[in-house]
Design a protein around this motif. Sequence first.
Motif, PDB file in Angstrom:
ATOM      1  N   TYR A  52      60.859  41.673  93.618  1.00  0.00           N
ATOM      2  CA  TYR A  52      61.174  42.891  92.601  1.00  0.00           C
ATOM      3  C   TYR A  52      61.395  43.891  93.770  1.00  0.00           C
ATOM      4  N   LYS A  53      62.707  44.576  93.598  1.00  0.00           N
ATOM      5  CA  LYS A  53      63.063  45.506  94.445  1.00  0.00           C
ATOM      6  C   LYS A  53      62.196  46.865  94.306  1.00  0.00           C
ATOM      7  N   VAL A  54      61.951  47.433  95.630  1.00  0.00           N
ATOM      8  CA  VAL A  54      61.182  48.820  95.618  1.00  0.00           C
ATOM      9  C   VAL A  54      62.151  49.860  96.093  1.00  0.00           C
ATOM     10  N   TYR A  55      62.561  50.628  94.826  1.00  0.00           N
ATOM     11  CA  TYR A  55      63.564  51.636  94.890  1.00  0.00           C
ATOM     12  C   TYR A  55      62.972  52.711  95.834  1.00  0.00           C
ATOM     13  N   GLU A  56      63.913  53.417  97.087  1.00  0.00           N
ATOM     14  CA  GLU A  56      63.324  54.430  97.566  1.00  0.00           C
ATOM     15  C   GLU A  56      64.258  55.628  97.569  1.00  0.00           C
ATOM     16  N   GLN A  57      63.871  56.850  98.032  1.00  0.00           N
ATOM     17  CA  GLN A  57      64.389  58.077  97.784  1.00  0.00           C
ATOM     18  C   GLN A  57      65.878  57.957  98.405  1.00  0.00           C
ATOM     19  N   LYS A  58      66.420  57.145  99.343  1.00  0.00           N
ATOM     20  CA  LYS A  58      67.647  57.013  99.975  1.00  0.00           C
ATOM     21  C   LYS A  58      68.412  56.324  98.826  1.00  0.00           C
ATOM     22  N   ASN A  59      67.900  55.566  98.002  1.00  0.00           N
ATOM     23  CA  ASN A  59      68.944  55.256  96.997  1.00  0.00           C
ATOM     24  C   ASN A  59      69.497  56.209  96.051  1.00  0.00           C
ATOM     25  N   ALA A  60      68.555  57.169  95.842  1.00  0.00           N
ATOM     26  CA  ALA A  60      68.925  58.490  94.934  1.00  0.00           C
ATOM     27  C   ALA A  60      70.151  59.282  95.764  1.00  0.00           C
ATOM     28  N   ILE A  61      69.499  59.683  97.038  1.00  0.00           N
ATOM     29  CA  ILE A  61      70.324  60.679  97.866  1.00  0.00           C
ATOM     30  C   ILE A  61      71.713  59.895  98.224  1.00  0.00           C
ATOM     31  N   ASN A  62      71.729  58.642  98.592  1.00  0.00           N
ATOM     32  CA  ASN A  62      72.983  58.109  98.950  1.00  0.00           C
ATOM     33  C   ASN A  62      73.836  57.534  97.847  1.00  0.00           C
ATOM     34  N   GLN A  63      73.241  57.791  96.617  1.00  0.00           N
ATOM     35  CA  GLN A  63      73.898  57.055  95.219  1.00  0.00           C
ATOM     36  C   GLN A  63      74.173  55.595  95.438  1.00  0.00           C
TER      37      GLN A  63
END
Length: 392
Positions: free
Chosen positions: A236-247
């Motif tokens: 199961y993937k762990v979503y990080e802040q860079k996912n939001a920042i880099n869309q």
Amino acid sequence: MKIYSKSEWKKIKLGDIFILQMGKTPLRENKLYWDKGNYNWISISDMNFSEKYISFTKEKITDFAIKKSGIKIIPKNTVIMSFKLSIGKVKIVNEDIYSNEAIMAFIPKEDIFIDENFLYHSLKSVRWNEGINKAVKGLTLNKNLISQKEILLPNLTIQKEIAKNLDSMGNLLELRKKQLNYLKELGKSLFTRMFGDIRTNSFNWKKVKLQDVCSSIVRGPFGSSLKKEFFVKNGYKVYEQKNAINQSADLGEYYIDEKKFKELQRFECKMGDIIMSCSGTVGKLFQLPENSKRGIINQALCKFSLNNKINLTYFLKYLEKVIGNIELNGSGIKNISSISYIKKIDINLPPIELQNKFAKRVERIEKLSFEIEKSIKEAENLYNSLMNKYFD
């Protein structure tokens, strides 16, 4: 497309065919040089506000400054170029003008016949970074280096033909960029025109709390519940802040197994959910697209799952405006530490029909913007191809 024989063109040093004229800055302390000035005086920043021609400047100098400082005029239709700090910005002045010392004017010597439009494109093709000096305040050319640079110079008829071809593509690019800027401004103003000022609720919409339009609002797990030793190669993937920042939902390499996922299932996020960065770069929003991997958010993210009371597009645009004004904790790295604070944010709630109408208009603007951006890229590729054909 017409093929030119470059073997017949002359290779000439810039210093052999141009008077290279630098500008200067009249003494700043002398108000008589600047107050109520009538003569346009170019700085490098002025060269950012036009595509090819320049006639307006933010600052103007007086007749007294011209007489006392010895600054030289740049004649109308002269090609100019920045050569300090910001190198290689090329423009044509369409009236007599003055400049500072970071700008070089290329004034043709007597008996030299060169089309200013051809020169404009030719100078843009020169690789100025070859042979530049590293000055204290950045990269810089000097008069000697510029004078030694060589360009290919065909006869005047060919110059005009080449300039006409490149100008037609340049004009198309300028038009497309203006259209894109118009759409961006239209997109920015659309929300306010349809819903008024959100701070004053000028249209008197129903007001609710953020938690009222969400089925779930969760901040990622803190402390020891999500340490690196729990990560596995797949799962199961762990979503990080860079996912939001880099869309992007694809970035990141951290996963947890099913056992850990069940322990942290309250932090689950899936396609359609909205994640928001909550530390450092605060307030970047991103909806997880279709085919996003099932997973959880980490401690630097907040997740919103919307209910049917609010339109997604309206929610995103509204929250973007609100986040810029919220109180942030932390004297060093700014962060949103309290999820209860987020839940209690006021949100104006127009009728869902109006929200949906707004979303459709935004979609049309974004679709048209995408098509124009695609057209710009194609025109830039063609322009660059022509530049290589003529000048390489």
